[in-house]
Design an enzyme around this catalytic site. Structure first.
Site, PDB file in Angstrom:
ATOM      1  N   ASP A 164       0.841  -1.203   0.000  1.00  0.00           N
ATOM      2  CA  ASP A 164       0.000   0.000   0.000  1.00  0.00           C
ATOM      3  C   ASP A 164       0.878   1.255   0.000  1.00  0.00           C
ATOM      4  O   ASP A 164       0.616   2.209  -0.726  1.00  0.00           O
ATOM      5  CB  ASP A 164      -0.921   0.004   1.221  1.00  0.00           C
ATOM      6  CG  ASP A 164      -1.733  -1.280   1.329  1.00  0.00           C
ATOM      7  OD1 ASP A 164      -2.484  -1.585   0.391  1.00  0.00           O
ATOM      8  OD2 ASP A 164      -1.612  -1.984   2.344  1.00  0.00           O
ATOM      9  N   HIS A 172      -5.155  -2.883   6.800  1.00  0.00           N
ATOM     10  CA  HIS A 172      -4.981  -3.220   5.381  1.00  0.00           C
ATOM     11  C   HIS A 172      -6.363  -3.581   4.824  1.00  0.00           C
ATOM     12  O   HIS A 172      -6.705  -4.748   4.645  1.00  0.00           O
ATOM     13  CB  HIS A 172      -3.998  -4.373   5.246  1.00  0.00           C
ATOM     14  CG  HIS A 172      -3.779  -4.817   3.832  1.00  0.00           C
ATOM     15  ND1 HIS A 172      -3.083  -4.076   2.916  1.00  0.00           N
ATOM     16  CD2 HIS A 172      -4.193  -5.915   3.175  1.00  0.00           C
ATOM     17  CE1 HIS A 172      -3.081  -4.704   1.763  1.00  0.00           C
ATOM     18  NE2 HIS A 172      -3.741  -5.822   1.895  1.00  0.00           N
TER      19      HIS A 172
END
Lengths: 438, 438
Positions: free
Chosen positions: B250, B278
């Site tokens: 990410d 996440h």
């Protein structure tokens, strides 16, 4: 690269740089150097796309002068800057162009990330990846390019994707030709030679037209020896000795099997040659191979195993892997391509050598000229290589070499129509495709 | 490692070393050090197998003392030798054990070869790979081990495969927990939390029982934050701060998107934090991020884009990749795992930081304690990390952080039965699985 027309597909917004931002960046910009991240496609009319921002709406892009180098990029991918102006990068070497065919496939999916990480060409070698795919695989190529971007490799300064080898091979200093049609059901080796031969004839012509005059070519797509021969015959302006057919995975597997049999770690095995064709007629050479510097036949005294089982173990490895893993050996093939490149760009260790399928003209072993045959090579690390002098032969080895040589000559006759040497005539008596490479 | 019974499967011949060969090798052998290439399996009764010679007939192997360390290898894989006795290897560090779960999957297929090549832990760090799979994936694991052998990595000194975490995690100094059940059709996030939570509870217990007391654990299998929490709660004898949930992909994607928007190369983007879970509640932080050392909000003046589009672009990347490439992003995920490890074993560059999902106890940001939350970290390169002090917050950022924090608290309540904190109660209002991670 002549790009006749530029129309934007749906995925690339223009850069939104403002003058206030440019002040931070201008010191780094330099129009002398073209170091951008851009992706190119030519499908009928030329189109340009980038891999990112795929949620964006279509954006019109100004048509530029098709002859200018900058015409194949725009927006954020057209940044031109000078690595020499930055502390971290000013000691870096000049960018090199690496073209990869079959770039959307699994072998490439391993290889590209190795190339981009710096582990192949070193931590001071910036690289540009030029990815060749097909119309069908083009979307997957975009996905590959997106993953390369998300990996933030500092050395990866340019990515271009396309389906026209005349564009993708432009100025290539390395061409890693992995893409080839797999053999379909009922297809004979002769059919495969013809179908893939046509691909490699076209790619040879493209290399001849647009690649660096000293491009190094490694052919992985099968049948790789004869594909390499076709490729070099269609590229008369590039030295024939620059073309390689990959037999390094066979060499690595042979080393592993010798190590296993001898009960040593594989780093003790050296001087292993694969002779001939990348097929079941290939000859893994245990006569010249060494373990801890000692001839293998003195270490492995089970000579029956060497003569009757060793070669089969090397060759059946690919098939055994497919059975276990359900897929062909992409990861270790990519490793062996890295090994093959590294063997050409780093000096060969004293006393050792590596195998590569290369053009036989001028070879000291008595192999017939005019074919691509795997032989022992050494390199000074300059990208070039020379044949090894001190190898020995016995009757067993000579007989095997003669057989693989005969096969390559037969394959050559099959593809005469693709090498400019007359009408192809195919007389291949048996199927010699390696297991796991269907 | 207690191995109750040893029976040979069909694939491992015993070493055929003869006394004449041993003279070449004896100087290198040393029984003090166990540096062998061996592969282990325990399926009900313990069995041992190696990945090689799969064409060989069944061979009987002598049952050994189950308590001796050498009981889990034999034949050619049981070589014991001393790296200190060889010129090339005597300056190497001590071998480290790296356990990887989901080892037959695609992410691992990229990661394992990176670990084995030396690019993660350095060229003087020999490694042992301990590969955890399932009964179903065991054959594929053998295939992976075969490809690792064929790659001839000098630093890879041991490969073990198995399906019992209590064996595979033995003495692990790193545990990279990639394996998790994918979400099936109609399965809710709560179901997934429970199913995968059970896997991570078991693996936490196993780490607690047999791993190094300072093992570093990186959880990749989703939902990774809560999986990491379950894992650490089941491993009370291992410091909770040693457990990480991977949010590095990410972070990398966020850096790439900021670079694209600003029109700079991605190496100019620093200080990017992913806050929280996440999942789609994650918060890519543009307030503290910098481009060429300048706050992003000064460089990218399109604040509407930052607030309304940036986060979505980061989160939709995975889904966009699946659409393009037809597969999830294994290669770039593996790269981000490498980045996450390197961030812990090399000193963080001055002024920068990296994101990792870690246990919140003692955090200086006011995040509630007792959850695994992605936050900005720095490391001295010793495997440990500390929280970054100099980050700022505004209302926008605080509001987003509060939302992802609430989600992680809700997930924690869901898995209370797996963390020893009572009865699980699931009240997850929306599906926050990231696109492309189904």
């Amino acid at each position: 690269m002549a790009v006749a027309e530029l129309t934007a597909p749906s995925i690339c917004p223009k850069s939104n740089l403002r003058s206030s931002q440019l002040s931070y960046l201008s010191a780094r910009f330099n129009s002398r150097r073209h170091q951008s991240f851009h992706l190119l496609r030519r499908v009928r009319s030329a189109r340009i796309s980038c891999s990112v921002n795929s949620q964006s709406p279509p954006v019109a892009v100004k048509t530029q002068d098709p002859k200018s180098k900058s015409s194949d990029c725009y927006g954020v991918f057209c940044l031109t800057y000078d690595l020499k102006a930055e502390d971290e990068t000013k000691s870096w070497k000049k960018l090199i162009n690496i073209a990869v065919s079959g770039a959307a496939g699994m072998i490439s999916n391993h290889l590209l990330f190795k190339l981009a990480s710096g582990q192949v060409f070193g931590p001071d070698q910036p690289i540009a990846l030029k990815l060749l795919g097909s119309e069908k695989s083009f979307q997957a190529l975009e996905g590959v390019a997106m993953e390369l971007e998300d990996s933030l490799f500092p050395l990866l300064r340019e990515v271009k994707i396309g389906i026209d080898p005349y564009e993708v091979f432009q100025d290539a200093e390395w061409a890693l030709l992995i893409g080839a049609k797999p053999r379909g059901p009922g297809m004979e080796r002769a059919d495969l030679l013809d179908i893939n031969g046509q691909i490699f004839a076209e790619q040879g012509k493209a290399l001849n037209a647009v690649a660096s005059r000293n491009v190094k070519v490694i052919v992985v797509g099968n049948p790789c020896n004869t594909n390499a021969l076709i490729c070099l015959k269609n590229a008369p302006n590039i030295p024939a000795k620059n073309f390689h057919a990959l037999t390094r995975l066979d060499e690595n597997r042979a080393k592993c099997q010798l190590a296993l049999k001898a009960g040593v770690f594989y780093d003790k095995v050296s001087n292993v040659t694969i002779w001939g064709n990348h097929s079941t007629t290939q000859v893994p050479d245990f006569l010249n191979a060494r373990i801890n510097g000692v001839p293998v036949k003195q270490v492995i005294t089970d000579h029956k195993w060497l003569e009757e089982e060793f070669t089969e173990k090397v060759q059946k490895r690919g098939g055994a892997l497919i059975q276990k893993w359900g897929r062909s050996s992409a990861a270790s093939t990519a490793v062996s391509i890295v090994d093959a490149i590294k063997s050409l760009v780093t000096p060969t260790p004293e006393g050792d050598w590596f195998s590569s399928g290369v053009y036989t003209n001028g070879n000291p072993y008595g192999i017939v000229e005019g074919i691509v045959f795997s032989m022992p090579c050494r390199s000074k690390g300059d990208g070039d290589y020379e044949f090894v002098k001190d190898v020995t032969f016995d009757n067993y080895l000579l007989k095997k070499i003669t057989k693989t040589e005969a096969e390559l000559l037969a394959e050559k006759r099959c593809v005469a129509h693709l090498t400019g040497e007359g009408i192809g005539f195919c007389d291949l008596p048996e199927d010699t495709m390696l297991p796991g490479e269907m």
